[in-house]
Scaffold this active site. Sequence first.
Site, mmCIF file in Angstrom:
data_model
loop_
_atom_site.group_PDB
_atom_site.id
_atom_site.type_symbol
_atom_site.label_atom_id
_atom_site.label_comp_id
_atom_site.label_asym_id
_atom_site.label_seq_id
_atom_site.Cartn_x
_atom_site.Cartn_y
_atom_site.Cartn_z
ATOM 1 N N ARG A 1 95.433 27.752 18.641
ATOM 2 C CA ARG A 1 96.213 28.394 19.691
ATOM 3 C C ARG A 1 95.540 28.199 21.044
ATOM 4 O O ARG A 1 94.329 28.037 21.126
ATOM 5 C CB ARG A 1 96.359 29.896 19.404
ATOM 6 N N TYR B 1 100.962 22.650 16.839
ATOM 7 C CA TYR B 1 100.053 23.391 15.978
ATOM 8 C C TYR B 1 100.425 24.852 15.761
ATOM 9 O O TYR B 1 100.668 25.585 16.730
ATOM 10 C CB TYR B 1 98.621 23.336 16.538
ATOM 11 N N LYS C 1 103.590 34.040 15.713
ATOM 12 C CA LYS C 1 102.994 34.854 16.768
ATOM 13 C C LYS C 1 103.976 35.078 17.927
ATOM 14 O O LYS C 1 104.026 36.158 18.511
ATOM 15 C CB LYS C 1 101.681 34.234 17.258
ATOM 16 N N HIS D 1 99.381 42.757 14.245
ATOM 17 C CA HIS D 1 98.629 41.640 13.648
ATOM 18 C C HIS D 1 97.820 42.189 12.468
ATOM 19 O O HIS D 1 96.605 42.318 12.538
ATOM 20 C CB HIS D 1 97.706 41.045 14.727
ATOM 21 N N SER E 1 91.950 37.093 14.686
ATOM 22 C CA SER E 1 92.143 35.808 14.023
ATOM 23 C C SER E 1 90.838 35.335 13.378
ATOM 24 O O SER E 1 89.772 35.427 13.997
ATOM 25 C CB SER E 1 92.620 34.781 15.039
ATOM 26 N N CYS F 1 89.145 36.649 10.983
ATOM 27 C CA CYS F 1 88.190 37.731 10.719
ATOM 28 C C CYS F 1 88.456 38.434 9.391
ATOM 29 O O CYS F 1 87.998 39.565 9.184
ATOM 30 C CB CYS F 1 88.185 38.728 11.869
ATOM 31 N N ASP G 1 99.070 38.593 7.575
ATOM 32 C CA ASP G 1 98.874 38.341 9.016
ATOM 33 C C ASP G 1 99.679 39.268 9.919
ATOM 34 O O ASP G 1 99.196 39.649 10.973
ATOM 35 C CB ASP G 1 99.231 36.882 9.339
ATOM 36 N N ARG H 1 93.924 24.576 8.140
ATOM 37 C CA ARG H 1 94.755 25.624 7.533
ATOM 38 C C ARG H 1 95.534 25.103 6.337
ATOM 39 O O ARG H 1 95.713 23.899 6.159
ATOM 40 C CB ARG H 1 95.753 26.143 8.570
HETATM 41 P P1 GTP Z 1 93.989 34.359 10.838
HETATM 42 O O1 GTP Z 1 94.836 33.643 9.859
HETATM 43 O O2 GTP Z 1 93.421 33.464 11.886
HETATM 44 O O3 GTP Z 1 94.668 35.536 11.456
HETATM 45 O O4 GTP Z 1 92.642 34.823 10.044
HETATM 46 P P2 GTP Z 1 92.333 35.968 8.955
HETATM 47 O O5 GTP Z 1 92.071 37.247 9.647
HETATM 48 O O6 GTP Z 1 93.355 35.957 7.895
HETATM 49 O O7 GTP Z 1 90.921 35.486 8.360
HETATM 50 P P3 GTP Z 1 90.539 34.910 6.914
HETATM 51 O O8 GTP Z 1 90.752 35.894 5.824
HETATM 52 O O9 GTP Z 1 91.192 33.587 6.758
HETATM 53 O O10 GTP Z 1 88.970 34.713 7.078
HETATM 54 C C1 GTP Z 1 88.403 33.912 8.086
HETATM 55 C C2 GTP Z 1 87.000 33.536 7.718
HETATM 56 O O11 GTP Z 1 86.218 34.712 7.513
HETATM 57 C C3 GTP Z 1 86.915 32.720 6.435
HETATM 58 O O12 GTP Z 1 86.011 31.649 6.615
HETATM 59 C C4 GTP Z 1 86.419 33.701 5.431
HETATM 60 O O13 GTP Z 1 85.674 33.079 4.412
HETATM 61 C C5 GTP Z 1 85.570 34.678 6.253
HETATM 62 N N1 GTP Z 1 85.576 36.044 5.656
HETATM 63 C C6 GTP Z 1 86.671 36.743 5.235
HETATM 64 N N2 GTP Z 1 86.325 37.934 4.681
HETATM 65 C C7 GTP Z 1 84.980 38.012 4.753
HETATM 66 C C8 GTP Z 1 84.023 39.000 4.356
HETATM 67 O O14 GTP Z 1 84.338 40.066 3.793
HETATM 68 N N3 GTP Z 1 82.711 38.722 4.623
HETATM 69 C C9 GTP Z 1 82.323 37.561 5.233
HETATM 70 N N4 GTP Z 1 81.031 37.375 5.449
HETATM 71 N N5 GTP Z 1 83.198 36.590 5.609
HETATM 72 C C10 GTP Z 1 84.514 36.811 5.390
HETATM 73 C C1 SPV Z 2 95.843 33.370 14.171
HETATM 74 O O1 SPV Z 2 95.280 32.631 14.990
HETATM 75 O O2 SPV Z 2 95.745 34.625 14.223
HETATM 76 C C2 SPV Z 2 96.638 32.789 13.078
HETATM 77 C C3 SPV Z 2 96.929 31.363 13.116
HETATM 78 O O3 SPV Z 2 97.082 33.516 12.208
HETATM 79 S S1 SPV Z 2 98.187 30.957 14.232
HETATM 80 O O4 SPV Z 2 99.439 30.833 13.499
HETATM 81 O O5 SPV Z 2 97.843 29.672 14.844
HETATM 82 O O6 SPV Z 2 98.327 32.006 15.214
HETATM 83 MN MN MN Z 3 96.499 35.708 12.574
#
Ligand code: GTP
Ligand code: SPV
Ligand code: MN
Length: 594
Positions: free
Chosen positions: A70, A198, A207, A227, A249, A251, A278, A367
Site C-alpha cells: 500500500r 497491488y 481497504k 480493521h 497491518s 501485526c 482483516d 501474500r
Molecule cells: P495484514 O494482512 O497486513 O493486515 O496483517 P495481519 O495483521 O493479518 O498479520 P499476520 O497475522 O499476517 O502476521 C504478520 C507477521 O507477524 C507474520 O510474519 C507472522 O508470522 C508474525 N506474527 C503473527 N503473530 C505473531 C505472534 O504471536 N508472535 C510473533 N512473534 N509474531 C507473530
Molecule cells: C494491510 O496492509 O492491512 C492488508 C493488506 O491487509 S492490503 O490489502 O494491501 O491492505
Molecule cells: Mn490488513
Amino acid sequence: MASSLESLNRWVEDVARLTEASEIHWCNGSSGEIRLLNEQMLANGELLALNEQTHPGCTLHRSSPTDVARVEHLTFICTRNRDDAGPNNHWMDPAEAHAKLDALFAGAMRGRTMYVVPYCMGPIDSPLSRCGVEITDSAYVVANMRIMTRMGAAALSRIEREESFVKGLHSTGELDPDKRFIMHFPEELSIKSIGSGYGGNALLGKKCHALRIGSWQARSEGWLAEHMLIVGIQNPQGETRYIAAAFPSACGKTNLAMLIPPESYREAGWKVWTIGDDICWMKPGEDGQLWAINPEAGYFGVAPGTDRKTNPNALKMIQHDTIYTNVAVTADNQPWWEGLSEGQPVTDWQGRTYNPANGPAAHPNSRFTVAAQQCPSWSPQAEAAQGVPISAIIFGGRRPSLVPLVFEARDWAHGVLVGAAMGSETTAAATGAVGVLRRDSMAMKPFCGYNFADYFNHWLSFDKPGAKLPKIFHVNWFRKGADGKFLWPGFGDNIRVLEWILGRCAGTAGAEETPVGFVPGAEDLNLKGLAVTAAAGRDLLGIDRQGWQVELAAIGEYLDSFGARMPQRLKDEQRRIAEALASVPAKTVRAANG
Ligand code: GTP
Ligand code: SPV
Ligand code: MN
C-alpha cells in the site's frame, strides 16, 4: 427515482468513453468465467503455474517491483471540507482530485478489456452487508476479487434492489509510482485508483470500500467498520465466545484468527473458529450487543512467517487453489518464503536466480489470496446474516518495550482511549521505513475515511443506556528482552491470553488494578508448560510507572494534535490516568473478579 441499475449502466458507459476501453466484460462470477480468465493470464504471463502435484490450482503473480505494498502517501480522502478528512488523512479537494485522476484515466484502457465487477461485502442476504461495483482493467484484480468478495450475478441482483452502491474505478495505468493515486470520495460513495495493481491499492472492496468508505457510512448509519479479525473461542464446556481484534497491518490478525491451541488446551477441549482475518463490520443489535460480520469472503494474507510451526491452519489452507503474489519458488516450482521450514528458494520474487545478496527471496509483503472456506478452522457462522455477538474487543501492536502482554480497560471510554492511543512499529505492508514506532489508532491510521477526532466520538457514542458492550483489552505479542528476542512465544500460545480475557468477561479470572488498567497477576494466567522465565514473566506483566508517565504525556500531545474536535471525554480519561501514575503508588490492589 432512477434505479441503481440505470446509474450503473450510465457510469459504465461514461468510464468506457473516458478510458477508451476496447472491450467491456460484465463479470458474472461463474467458475467457467474464472477458468477462462486464468487460462488467459497463464498464457500472457500475468500468472505463472506452480507445482500442480504439491499445490493443485495454485498460481504465482509477480507484480511490478515498485508496486508491492500500500502507498499511504498517495492515498487521499477527498471531502468538500478539509477538516472532515482530518489530520490523520491526506486530503485533496474533490473537484481537483477528479480533474487530476480523470486526466490520468483518459485513454488508460486503450487496447484493454474493462471488467465490470459487481460485489457484495458480507453475506449476500445480510442486512449488515453493502455492495459495490469495481471497474478494472486488471484480470488479476478480477481473480482476486472473486476470492475476496461475493462477486458476480448475486451481487448484481442485490445492487438492482438497493438504492446505492459504491463505485470503484481502477486501472493499473502505467504502473508508474509518479502517476499512482488512491482517491476516496466518501460524500459520493466513490473511489478512483490508478497506477497500482497491488492488494489494498487495487482490490477496491477491501481497504478502500470496506474501511475508508465503510467507516464513513458506518458513522452516519450507527455502526463500526474496523480493521479487525473475528475469531470464535470454544471452551471445554462447549460455549463459543467471539472476539474482535484490531492489530495494524502485518501485526498478527491472520495468525490469531486461525490459531491452533497448544496440545494441553486441545486435549482439554478448546477449539478455535475463524470468522474473519482483516475487516469487521459491527452494529448494535436489538439486544444491545455488538453483532459482527466479516465483509470479506477470502484472505489476502502475509506469506513470510507462515509455517507448520506458527500457523498450520494457514499452511494447509494455501496448499491448493491459491493465488500467490511476490513469493519465491523452489527448484520444483513450489512457492517459498522466509520462515517456511521446508524447501529452498532458487528463484526470487522478481524472477531472478536467488542470491541472498539481493535481499530476501520472497518480498517481505508477499501474500496469498485464498477462499475463507479453505481454512480448516473456518466457521459456518461466517455466513450468518445476523453476524456473531462480540464479547471482547482487543487492541494491540508491535511494542518492543513498555506495553505489557495484556491489560483490560476499566470501561468503554477508557477502552476507546486505549484504542486511540495504540502505537506500533511500521511493517512492510506499506511502502516506507519499517520498524518505526507510530500512533496507529485502532489500527485504522491508514484506513479511517474521516477525521479521527470524529471517529473517536463515534466510538464513544456506543456507550448508551441499554448497550451491552464488549469489554476492551490491549495485547502485545511483540515485547522483546535485552537480547532482542521476543519474550512471549506467541502464535498458538496466545490462547492463554484469550482464556484470561474471556475469564474476565465471564467474571471468573482475577487481575491486579493499576493506573494503566487491569493486569493479570502471574497466578491469573495459565503459563503451564511454557519456557517463560520468572524474570520474563515480570517484564511481560509489569507496569513501569516512569515509562508509562512518558507514554501518557505523548498520548496527551497526540490527542491535542487534533485540536478542538477531539472529544473532551478522551482528554479527561488521559488526564485521569496520567494523574494516577504521578500519585504515590498505592499497594497493589487485587481487583474483584469480573
Ligand atoms: P495484514 O494482512 O497486513 O493486515 O496483517 P495481519 O495483521 O493479518 O498479520 P499476520 O497475522 O499476517 O502476521 C504478520 C507477521 O507477524 C507474520 O510474519 C507472522 O508470522 C508474525 N506474527 C503473527 N503473530 C505473531 C505472534 O504471536 N508472535 C510473533 N512473534 N509474531 C507473530
Ligand atoms: C494491510 O496492509 O492491512 C492488508 C493488506 O491487509 S492490503 O490489502 O494491501 O491492505
Ligand atoms: Mn490488513
